[in-house]
Design an enzyme around this catalytic site. Structure first.
Site, PDB file in Angstrom:
ATOM      1  N   SER A   7      -5.137  -2.086   4.617  1.00 22.85           N
ATOM      2  CA  SER A   7      -3.938  -1.367   4.207  1.00 22.85           C
ATOM      3  C   SER A   7      -3.244  -0.485   5.415  1.00 22.85           C
ATOM      4  O   SER A   7      -4.086   0.703   5.865  1.00 22.85           O
ATOM      5  CB  SER A   7      -4.342  -0.496   3.182  1.00 22.85           C
ATOM      6  OG  SER A   7      -3.309   0.579   2.901  1.00 22.85           O
ATOM      7  N   HIS A  32      -1.737  -5.226   4.310  1.00 20.21           N
ATOM      8  CA  HIS A  32      -1.521  -4.661   2.931  1.00 20.21           C
ATOM      9  C   HIS A  32      -0.545  -3.648   3.071  1.00 20.21           C
ATOM     10  O   HIS A  32      -0.763  -2.426   3.835  1.00 20.21           O
ATOM     11  CB  HIS A  32      -2.872  -4.277   2.339  1.00 20.21           C
ATOM     12  CG  HIS A  32      -2.684  -3.677   1.119  1.00 20.21           C
ATOM     13  ND1 HIS A  32      -2.507  -4.615  -0.314  1.00 20.21           N
ATOM     14  CD2 HIS A  32      -2.569  -2.558   0.360  1.00 20.21           C
ATOM     15  CE1 HIS A  32      -2.372  -4.050  -1.101  1.00 20.21           C
ATOM     16  NE2 HIS A  32      -2.576  -2.963  -0.881  1.00 20.21           N
ATOM     17  N   ASP A  34       1.342  -0.434   1.309  1.00 22.82           N
ATOM     18  CA  ASP A  34       1.336   0.251   0.226  1.00 22.82           C
ATOM     19  C   ASP A  34       2.625   1.159  -0.044  1.00 22.82           C
ATOM     20  O   ASP A  34       3.175   1.991   0.869  1.00 22.82           O
ATOM     21  CB  ASP A  34       0.203   1.207   0.082  1.00 22.82           C
ATOM     22  CG  ASP A  34      -1.031   0.686  -0.147  1.00 22.82           C
ATOM     23  OD1 ASP A  34      -1.987   0.853   0.700  1.00 22.82           O
ATOM     24  OD2 ASP A  34      -1.293  -0.135  -1.138  1.00 22.82           O
ATOM     25  N   MET A  36       5.312   3.470  -2.023  1.00 23.04           N
ATOM     26  CA  MET A  36       5.050   4.464  -3.270  1.00 23.04           C
ATOM     27  C   MET A  36       6.269   5.299  -3.140  1.00 23.04           C
ATOM     28  O   MET A  36       7.062   5.398  -2.201  1.00 23.04           O
ATOM     29  CB  MET A  36       3.981   5.387  -2.979  1.00 23.04           C
ATOM     30  CG  MET A  36       2.325   4.423  -2.652  1.00 23.04           C
ATOM     31  SD  MET A  36       1.365   5.812  -2.267  1.00 23.04           S
ATOM     32  CE  MET A  36      -0.281   4.657  -1.930  1.00 23.04           C
ATOM     33  N   HIS A  66       2.352  -4.050  -1.862  1.00 20.16           N
ATOM     34  CA  HIS A  66       1.761  -3.417  -3.144  1.00 20.16           C
ATOM     35  C   HIS A  66       2.798  -2.507  -3.573  1.00 20.16           C
ATOM     36  O   HIS A  66       2.915  -1.341  -3.138  1.00 20.16           O
ATOM     37  CB  HIS A  66       0.586  -3.147  -2.839  1.00 20.16           C
ATOM     38  CG  HIS A  66      -0.190  -2.160  -3.949  1.00 20.16           C
ATOM     39  ND1 HIS A  66      -1.300  -1.515  -3.742  1.00 20.16           N
ATOM     40  CD2 HIS A  66       0.278  -2.568  -5.386  1.00 20.16           C
ATOM     41  CE1 HIS A  66      -1.417  -0.949  -5.080  1.00 20.16           C
ATOM     42  NE2 HIS A  66      -0.792  -1.491  -5.958  1.00 20.16           N
ATOM     43  N   MET A  68       4.074   0.289  -5.749  1.00 17.64           N
ATOM     44  CA  MET A  68       3.496   1.472  -6.840  1.00 17.64           C
ATOM     45  C   MET A  68       4.880   2.182  -7.129  1.00 17.64           C
ATOM     46  O   MET A  68       4.977   3.204  -6.647  1.00 17.64           O
ATOM     47  CB  MET A  68       2.451   2.493  -6.242  1.00 17.64           C
ATOM     48  CG  MET A  68       1.203   1.481  -6.108  1.00 17.64           C
ATOM     49  SD  MET A  68       0.059   2.197  -5.007  1.00 17.64           S
ATOM     50  CE  MET A  68       0.626   1.441  -3.271  1.00 17.64           C
ATOM     51  N   MET A 136      -6.897  -2.224  -9.147  1.00 19.34           N
ATOM     52  CA  MET A 136      -7.254  -1.197  -8.393  1.00 19.34           C
ATOM     53  C   MET A 136      -8.459  -0.411  -8.735  1.00 19.34           C
ATOM     54  O   MET A 136      -8.934  -0.191  -9.874  1.00 19.34           O
ATOM     55  CB  MET A 136      -6.136  -0.012  -8.969  1.00 19.34           C
ATOM     56  CG  MET A 136      -4.575  -0.372  -8.397  1.00 19.34           C
ATOM     57  SD  MET A 136      -4.719  -0.677  -6.792  1.00 19.34           S
ATOM     58  CE  MET A 136      -4.942   0.755  -6.126  1.00 19.34           C
ATOM     59  N   GLY A 141      -2.326   5.883  -4.822  1.00 24.02           N
ATOM     60  CA  GLY A 141      -1.362   7.156  -4.662  1.00 24.02           C
ATOM     61  C   GLY A 141      -2.055   7.429  -3.121  1.00 24.02           C
ATOM     62  O   GLY A 141      -1.253   7.834  -2.273  1.00 24.02           O
ATOM     63  N   PHE A 142      -3.575   7.354  -2.920  1.00 22.53           N
ATOM     64  CA  PHE A 142      -3.821   7.785  -1.709  1.00 22.53           C
ATOM     65  C   PHE A 142      -5.078   6.764  -1.255  1.00 22.53           C
ATOM     66  O   PHE A 142      -5.851   6.230  -1.987  1.00 22.53           O
ATOM     67  CB  PHE A 142      -4.254   9.295  -2.012  1.00 22.53           C
ATOM     68  CG  PHE A 142      -3.493  10.200  -2.150  1.00 22.53           C
ATOM     69  CD1 PHE A 142      -2.807  10.306  -3.416  1.00 22.53           C
ATOM     70  CD2 PHE A 142      -2.472  10.893  -1.312  1.00 22.53           C
ATOM     71  CE1 PHE A 142      -1.974  11.090  -3.980  1.00 22.53           C
ATOM     72  CE2 PHE A 142      -1.269  11.563  -1.559  1.00 22.53           C
ATOM     73  CZ  PHE A 142      -1.142  11.823  -2.960  1.00 22.53           C
ATOM     74  N   GLY A 143      -5.179   6.868   0.130  1.00 21.53           N
ATOM     75  CA  GLY A 143      -6.419   6.137   0.670  1.00 21.53           C
ATOM     76  C   GLY A 143      -7.584   7.166   0.746  1.00 21.53           C
ATOM     77  O   GLY A 143      -7.443   8.199   0.367  1.00 21.53           O
ATOM     78  N   GLY A 144      -8.614   6.513   1.286  1.00 26.95           N
ATOM     79  CA  GLY A 144      -9.830   7.433   1.379  1.00 26.95           C
ATOM     80  C   GLY A 144     -10.421   8.103   0.105  1.00 26.95           C
ATOM     81  O   GLY A 144     -11.410   9.069   0.039  1.00 26.95           O
ATOM     82  N   ASP A 170      -8.739  -3.265  -4.490  1.00 22.97           N
ATOM     83  CA  ASP A 170      -8.028  -2.167  -3.564  1.00 22.97           C
ATOM     84  C   ASP A 170      -8.390  -0.770  -4.097  1.00 22.97           C
ATOM     85  O   ASP A 170      -8.130  -0.157  -5.053  1.00 22.97           O
ATOM     86  CB  ASP A 170      -6.417  -2.461  -3.853  1.00 22.97           C
ATOM     87  CG  ASP A 170      -5.733  -1.566  -3.015  1.00 22.97           C
ATOM     88  OD1 ASP A 170      -4.358  -1.533  -3.162  1.00 22.97           O
ATOM     89  OD2 ASP A 170      -6.194  -0.968  -2.452  1.00 22.97           O
ATOM     90  N   GLY A 171      -9.033  -0.221  -2.740  1.00 22.39           N
ATOM     91  CA  GLY A 171      -9.378   1.166  -2.810  1.00 22.39           C
ATOM     92  C   GLY A 171     -10.913   1.708  -2.778  1.00 22.39           C
ATOM     93  O   GLY A 171     -11.754   1.090  -3.753  1.00 22.39           O
ATOM     94  N   GLY A 172     -11.289   2.217  -1.786  1.00 23.20           N
ATOM     95  CA  GLY A 172     -12.536   2.694  -1.288  1.00 23.20           C
ATOM     96  C   GLY A 172     -13.598   1.455  -1.317  1.00 23.20           C
ATOM     97  O   GLY A 172     -14.753   1.696  -1.506  1.00 23.20           O
ATOM     98  N   GLY A 192      -8.392  -0.014   3.786  1.00 25.09           N
ATOM     99  CA  GLY A 192      -7.566   1.175   4.475  1.00 25.09           C
ATOM    100  C   GLY A 192      -8.382   1.688   5.574  1.00 25.09           C
ATOM    101  O   GLY A 192      -8.688   1.407   6.611  1.00 25.09           O
TER     102      GLY A 192
END
Ligand code: DX5
Ligand code: ZN
Length: 211
Positions: A7, A32, A34, A36, A66, A68, A136, A141-144, A170-172, A192
């Site tokens: 991402s 990827h 993102d 938003m 993606h 959002m 998800m 909304g946010f990476g990390g 997707d995510g973490g 990401g």
């Protein structure tokens, strides 16, 4: 082979082109994007013009977009025109069905995404229209953020519903939990921070491809 879709939200915003080039050279399978709108999620990121510029500069990779967004149908054509290869919209968004129909009319691979709290049951009636489902594993909304492991059981639920396409998460996600996702039946991993903050991104790609 398990695929890696980094991402670019996690890349240096002043060096997106170099980040994309590095990801391609490291052997990533997709990029990827993102997108938003500050309404569907409390953050604001890239528009179609960034995708268009990157695709013109770096055409040799799959652009995994993606959305959002509220009312994603309004942005299907602009992102298809900009070069999206896969366009994923949220099942929770207003006008999801209309967006999905328009993506398929445009001949672009169609993806549906669900937030952690949304049951995949909501996709039962449209699984035959989807090339991909994006699960998800964080609140979008946010990476990390930290991966929510309870989401992984949705992969098996999708197969029980007769979904035969690709399952992406997707995510973490990082090389530390990638094997767990593969074992859950997830074939495409978005990373990401797990990719762009890795000491050796090429090694991350090698390990994901070896899963
Ligand atoms: C979150 C985005 C994710 C995020 C992934 O809303 O959809 O793609 O950028 O970033 P990490 O891998 O750092 O969680
Ligand atoms: Zn994403």
């Amino acid at each position: 082979m398990t695929k890696l879709s980094p991402s670019i939200l996690a890349a240096d915003p002043l060096r997106l082109g170099q980040a994309a080039r590095m990801a391609i050279e490291a052997g990533c399978d997709e990029l990827h994007f993102d997108v938003m709108d500050g309404h569907f999620v409390p953050n604001l990121t890239f528009g179609p013009h960034i995708l268009k510029a990157m695709k013109q500069e770096l055409p040799g990779i799959v652009y995994d977009v993606h959305l959002m967004l509220d009312n994603p149908a309004d942005f299907v054509d602009p992102f298809c025109d900009a070069g999206a290869d896969i366009l994923t919209v949220h099942a929770e968004a207003e006008g999801f069905d209309r967006a999905l129909a328009r993506i398929r009319e445009r001949g672009v691979q169609a993806g549906a995404s669900v937030r952690p709290a949304t049951p995949v049951e909501c996709l039962r009636a449209v699984v035959g229209q989807l090339d991909r489902v994006l699960l998800m594993t964080v609140n979008p909304g946010f990476g990390g953020q930290k991966l929510i492991p309870e989401v992984l059981e949705k992969a098996g639920q999708l197969r029980e519903m007769g979904f035969a396409g690709e399952i992406e998460a997707d995510g973490g996600i990082s090389e530390n939990n990638a094997a767990m996702l593969r074992e859950a039946g997830i074939g495409v991993l978005v990373m990401g921070t797990g990719f762009f903050r890795a000491n050796d991104p090429s090694e991350v790609v090698r390990r994901v491809h070896a899963l």
